[in-house]
Design a protein around this motif. Structure first.
Motif, mmCIF file in Angstrom:
data_model
loop_
_atom_site.group_PDB
_atom_site.id
_atom_site.type_symbol
_atom_site.label_atom_id
_atom_site.label_comp_id
_atom_site.label_asym_id
_atom_site.label_seq_id
_atom_site.Cartn_x
_atom_site.Cartn_y
_atom_site.Cartn_z
ATOM 1 N N GLN A 189 35.786 31.853 35.394
ATOM 2 C CA GLN A 189 36.335 32.732 34.368
ATOM 3 C C GLN A 189 35.280 33.134 33.332
ATOM 4 O OE1 GLN A 189 39.695 30.237 33.134
ATOM 5 N NE2 GLN A 189 41.114 31.657 34.163
ATOM 6 N N TRP A 190 35.583 34.240 32.641
ATOM 7 C CA TRP A 190 34.666 34.814 31.661
ATOM 8 C C TRP A 190 35.387 35.019 30.323
ATOM 9 C CZ3 TRP A 190 29.616 35.815 33.258
ATOM 10 C CH2 TRP A 190 29.408 35.787 34.637
ATOM 11 N N ILE A 191 34.609 34.891 29.237
ATOM 12 C CA ILE A 191 35.125 35.234 27.909
ATOM 13 C C ILE A 191 34.506 36.575 27.513
ATOM 14 C CG2 ILE A 191 35.157 34.604 25.499
ATOM 15 C CD1 ILE A 191 35.885 31.960 26.337
ATOM 16 N N VAL A 192 35.339 37.573 27.314
ATOM 17 C CA VAL A 192 34.885 38.921 26.964
ATOM 18 C C VAL A 192 35.226 39.175 25.498
ATOM 19 C CG1 VAL A 192 35.111 41.379 27.455
ATOM 20 C CG2 VAL A 192 35.235 39.711 29.332
ATOM 21 N N VAL A 193 34.176 39.450 24.707
ATOM 22 C CA VAL A 193 34.358 39.753 23.288
ATOM 23 C C VAL A 193 34.251 41.258 23.106
ATOM 24 C CG1 VAL A 193 33.511 39.396 20.944
ATOM 25 C CG2 VAL A 193 33.409 37.521 22.607
ATOM 26 N N THR A 194 35.281 41.861 22.535
ATOM 27 C CA THR A 194 35.303 43.309 22.312
ATOM 28 C C THR A 194 35.482 43.606 20.833
ATOM 29 O OG1 THR A 194 37.694 43.379 22.706
ATOM 30 C CG2 THR A 194 36.238 43.783 24.595
ATOM 31 N N ASP B 260 39.566 36.502 34.628
ATOM 32 C CA ASP B 260 39.217 35.812 35.870
ATOM 33 C C ASP B 260 38.039 36.472 36.581
ATOM 34 O OD1 ASP B 260 41.467 33.818 36.002
ATOM 35 O OD2 ASP B 260 42.626 35.684 35.909
ATOM 36 N N ALA B 261 37.785 37.741 36.266
ATOM 37 C CA ALA B 261 36.670 38.459 36.887
ATOM 38 C C ALA B 261 36.277 39.635 36.004
ATOM 39 C CB ALA B 261 37.049 38.947 38.286
#
Length: 536
Positions: free
Chosen positions: A124-129, A141-142
């Protein structure tokens, strides 16, 4: 619960990635930093940071039948080559038809994408926007990176001594929008790609003098090919591709050069490529030879040095009183929101398995879509990349081990250099039909001609001898589209419809010649299959 996928960008690659996620039952969220879809194809009067930028007159270099998405043909009344506004219209029709807009978050910039603490287990990835000045952190998850490679302009300042003291105006072609304001000026365009040629041809109608300064030259092709058909519908056929694959390399290069010089002799026009043996991507410009012939555009070698007012070329000639220099010198690409341990860019190159997956990740949950320059339209390539990637995310298709992927990357790079050379502008270059078939294997969508010949000979012959259009990759597999067969069999009618606006009686009969050519092509196909079986 469906896996959540972050899609970065809503251009061609981002839209098809979002749609492919939905096809596989994944849950996409597309982040777009601007206020609308379209990416490269959405013209804006002013250059915007972080977005690709085009000039007002841009047309596609690939035709509508070859550059549409595989389950959504372009309207039959659309011209074969589209102005950017018309192509954007198509993208909006696509987004509306598949109801993609509700999955896109506009005016949202991706700040960082980093692995979760337990990535080796979960992938899993942590995406900061960031949106409206507020940052938000979300787990996915992708991730599908769909930014393209026309954002970061590249000007090799060190290669042009004296440019810093040049008193005229100079800028990258990314900043060029229209010929307004160039009346009566002397312009030097540096570069020999599609942008350089388009800009030079357009400016010569307003400017006093226009020069194209090129280091390596280029082959120049017309969009109008044999019998007036769009070039790619004739060049990119499976039959033609087979012939090219079985010809000895020296003979193939000779045939290629002769074909390139059939329209006009490139050497006489000062355009012949420095290394003419390479299969360098040609420039598509229907007007450039005429402008050179009329003296409106003058081809010069590369600029050796600039003075305050002049450009001095490598052959010792000088052009004084230069007003504007436009650097059409290409682009760089990077992934500023990713750590280098995930994807590392060196010398404008990146190591990705089949141009899509970073080979060193513990889990294959990040894919780069559309970071290629195929010898053909990018749209079907990006779509097949996305179809394959989403199947990998879902666990329906598996990647090989890291060592196997690295071996493939090295082999692919060697082939690319043999075909296209070592220039930084060619680092993303790939072939077309072979690469499409390779991607289609991963999504179980590759058409099988010989079995199809027994089952549906008319369709098989059209696929083999006709344009290798995207619809071929919707005939079988989990992404099968019921309209694919009809789309293939009617593509010639859609090609002709927007041009045959005055109907005339057909007085020619080439059916016998066409039939004999098809018989010869089938014999060649069977011979190639036989040789392949003998070797295995």
């Amino acid at each position: 619960m469906a896996k959540r996928v972050a899609v970065i960008g809503s251009g061609v690659s981002g839209l098809t990635s979002t749609k492919c996620c939905l096809d596989e039952g994944l849950q996409p969220t597309c982040f777009e930093r601007s206020d609308d879809i379209g990416g490269l194809w959405r013209f804006k009067e002013k250059v915007e940071e972080g977005r690709a930028s085009i000039y007002q007159s841009v047309f596609t270099n690939s035709s509508k039948e070859m550059s549409c998405f595989s389950d959504f043909p372009m309207p039959e009344h659309f011209p074969n080559f589209l102005h950017n506004t018309r192509f954007l219209e198509y993208l909006k029709l696509y987004a509306k038809h598949f109801d993609l807009l509700k999955y896109i978050k506009f005016k949202t910039t991706v700040i960082s994408v980093r692995k979760c603490q337990d990535f080796s287990t979960t992938g899993q990835w942590i995406v900061v926007t960031e949106s409206d000045g507020k940052q938000e952190s979300t787990m996915f998850d992708a991730v599908m990176v769909c930014m393209g490679h026309h954002i970061e302009s590249f000007i090799p300042m060190q290669s042009f001594p004296g440019i810093e003291k040049f008193k005229g105006q100079y800028f990258h072609s990314r900043e060029y929008k229209s010929p307004e304001g160039f009346q009566g000026k002397t312009v030097v365009v540096i570069g020999m790609g599609n942008s350089a040629s388009d800009i030079a041809v357009e400016l010569c109608q307003r400017a006093k003098r226009v020069f194209i300064s090129t280091r390596g030259g280029s082959w120049v092709m017309s969009r109008v090919y044999d019998d007036g058909y769009p070039w790619d519908t004739v060049f990119h056929t499976r039959f033609s591709n087979l012939i090219r694959s079985i010809l000895p390399w020296p003979l193939l290069k000779r045939v290629y050069e002769q074909k390139m010089n059939q329209w006009f002799n490139h050497e006489n026009y000062g355009l012949v490529p420095q290394n003419r043996a390479l299969m360098k991507e040609p420039v598509f410009n229907d007007d450039l030879p005429s402008r050179i012939l009329c003296g409106s555009v003058v081809v010069k070698p590369i600029v050796k040095e600039f003075t305050e007012t002049a450009a001095i070329f490598e052959d010792g000639t000088m052009e004084d009183n230069v007003d504007v220099v436009i650097f059409a010198t290409g682009y760089s690409f990077s992934f500023p929101f990713l750590e280098q341990s995930v994807i590392k860019v060196e010398n404008n190159e990146v190591a990705l398995y089949k141009q899509v997956f970073p080979p060193t990740l513990e889990k294959p949950t990040l894919a780069v879509i559309g970071l290629i320059q195929p010898l053909g339209p990018i749209m079907p390539n990006a779509e097949l990349q996305a179809r394959w990637a989403t199947r990998v995310f879902k666990g329906l298709s598996a990647l090989p081990c890291e060592s196997t992927m690295m071996t493939d990357i090295v082999k692919r790079k060697k082939k690319r250099i043999e075909w296209f050379g070592t220039s930084r502008s060619q680092t993303l270059q790939t072939d077309h039909i072979e690469y499409l078939d390779e991607l289609a294997e991963g999504s179980d969508a590759r058409p099988r001609i010989l079995p199809l010949l027994l089952k549906d000979p008319k369709l098989a012959l059209t696929i083999y001898f006709g344009p290798c259009s995207p619809f071929q990759f919707r005939l079988t597999g989990p992404g099968k589209w019921d309209g694919a067969r009809n789309a293939i069999l009617t593509q010639k009618a859609r090609i002709i419809k927007p041009t045959r606006t005055r109907v005339v009686r057909n007085s020619s009969n080439n059916s016998l010649v066409s039939y004999l050519l098809k018989i010869f092509g089938l014999l060649a196909l069977f011979a190639a299959v036989f040789v392949s079986l003998q070797q295995s």
